[in-house]
Write a protein that holds these residues in place. Sequence first.
Motif, mmCIF file in Angstrom:
data_model
loop_
_atom_site.group_PDB
_atom_site.id
_atom_site.type_symbol
_atom_site.label_atom_id
_atom_site.label_comp_id
_atom_site.label_asym_id
_atom_site.label_seq_id
_atom_site.Cartn_x
_atom_site.Cartn_y
_atom_site.Cartn_z
ATOM 1 N N UNK A 35 0.819 -1.221 0.000
ATOM 2 C CA UNK A 35 0.000 0.000 0.000
ATOM 3 C C UNK A 35 0.845 1.259 0.000
ATOM 4 N N UNK A 36 2.133 1.121 0.323
ATOM 5 C CA UNK A 36 3.018 2.273 0.350
ATOM 6 C C UNK A 36 3.761 2.529 -0.935
ATOM 7 N N UNK A 37 3.639 1.635 -1.907
ATOM 8 C CA UNK A 37 4.268 1.858 -3.209
ATOM 9 C C UNK A 37 3.590 3.056 -3.869
ATOM 10 N N UNK A 38 4.377 3.951 -4.421
ATOM 11 C CA UNK A 38 3.874 5.267 -4.864
ATOM 12 C C UNK A 38 2.557 5.227 -5.642
ATOM 13 N N UNK A 39 2.425 4.481 -6.739
ATOM 14 C CA UNK A 39 1.147 4.504 -7.467
ATOM 15 C C UNK A 39 -0.018 3.975 -6.636
ATOM 16 N N UNK A 40 0.257 2.931 -5.840
ATOM 17 C CA UNK A 40 -0.797 2.352 -5.002
ATOM 18 C C UNK A 40 -1.184 3.325 -3.898
ATOM 19 N N UNK A 41 -0.180 3.934 -3.264
ATOM 20 C CA UNK A 41 -0.440 4.880 -2.172
ATOM 21 C C UNK A 41 -1.281 6.055 -2.648
ATOM 22 N N UNK A 49 7.312 -0.247 7.033
ATOM 23 C CA UNK A 49 5.934 -0.055 6.583
ATOM 24 C C UNK A 49 5.417 1.358 6.714
ATOM 25 N N UNK A 50 6.315 2.319 6.911
ATOM 26 C CA UNK A 50 5.899 3.696 7.196
ATOM 27 C C UNK A 50 5.048 4.272 6.080
ATOM 28 N N UNK A 51 5.492 4.134 4.848
ATOM 29 C CA UNK A 51 4.734 4.720 3.735
ATOM 30 C C UNK A 51 3.343 4.102 3.628
ATOM 31 N N UNK A 52 3.255 2.798 3.815
ATOM 32 C CA UNK A 52 1.958 2.144 3.742
ATOM 33 C C UNK A 52 1.038 2.570 4.861
ATOM 34 N N UNK A 53 1.568 2.676 6.066
ATOM 35 C CA UNK A 53 0.761 3.106 7.205
ATOM 36 C C UNK A 53 0.274 4.542 7.018
ATOM 37 N N UNK A 54 1.136 5.381 6.479
ATOM 38 C CA UNK A 54 0.718 6.760 6.188
ATOM 39 C C UNK A 54 -0.396 6.764 5.142
ATOM 40 N N UNK A 55 -0.267 5.944 4.117
ATOM 41 C CA UNK A 55 -1.287 5.915 3.065
ATOM 42 C C UNK A 55 -2.627 5.412 3.581
ATOM 43 N N UNK A 56 -2.604 4.623 4.664
ATOM 44 C CA UNK A 56 -3.853 4.116 5.251
ATOM 45 C C UNK A 56 -4.533 5.134 6.156
ATOM 46 N N UNK A 57 -3.897 6.278 6.386
ATOM 47 C CA UNK A 57 -4.550 7.361 7.114
ATOM 48 C C UNK A 57 -4.020 7.664 8.488
#
Length: 340
Positions: A29-35, A73-81
């Motif tokens: 979920x933290x990969x740029x296009x997915x995020x 997992x920081x980027x993914x956690x950020x993308x989850x809100x």
Amino acid sequence: MYPLLFRHVLARFDPETAHHLAMAVIRFAGIAPVAAVVGRFTRPAPELAVEALGHVFPSPFGVAAGFDKNAVGVRGLESLGFGHVEVGTVTAIPQDGNPKPRLFRLIADRAVINRMGFNNRGAEAAARRLAHLRRSGAIIGANIGKSRVVDVDDATADYVTSARMLAPLSDYLAVNVSSPNTPGLRGLQAVETLAPLLRAVRDAAGSTPLLVKIAPDLPDDEIAAIARLAVSEGLAGIIANNTTISRDGLASDAARVEAMGAGGLSGAPLKARSLEVLRIVRAAVPDDFCVISVGGVETAEDVQERLDNGATLVQGYTAFLYRGPLWARQINRGLLKLRA
């Protein structure tokens, strides 16, 4: 949907294996296009932003230490809100942690017992990850603890080593002296021992805001004393609180819980005590002193209750396992409705 997935699929996995599977999804979920796509549905509303520790947090609700030990997992956690991510606990020396099994679910209590033992890749590896993440824009706290192989008498130097590596790359630094899973660690919470440790780490942290994370099992007067100490030593805040060694009031079978052995209990059973600790800390510190409340938080109502009782920010972890990847989105949307 997620409760059914948890009950019929994820709950069948060993808890630590399930966590690794979940982290793989979070990293995706933290990969740029997915995020970018996920963020359209999960990004906190601007009205939820909070100024604290010299930063603007997109939401008052963040991820507590222990979930992302190695800052992967920081980027993914950020993308989850989530409004911030506290990584770690990180130790100066890499360590495997305690023998497995070391993570146990108490589903009837919506709780977890863990005795992970600060399993992490060490401060040097964390520093490399944090340096890579600086451009992400996520607000990241680094939680540091004592390396297991280091004697308690040498703990200060061990903490200072981690602080020097991680403070320049973190938005805040948290000193963990309250985990029940490292022998002798909680003894560092005694004021006469804690004061010189915090002083040394504060000096090593430089301009990075420093907080201390305390245990809920301390007597109320000791909690207040640590809070006053944090203020007098020039810390930026307190994180209240860590897991508990208590097993009181659980709905789960007592024999089964006893068989799980030692470890820190987190989740719903900690809610009442965490709220008490928050009130004790807030009464002992100035209004502008940062207090991060964590423990037993599940819903937007829980988060708002902590904020109403003086929390600057709120963190969660255990309910993530039971409520799924949209948990932060649910909290943030719920906060908006409560404030409408």
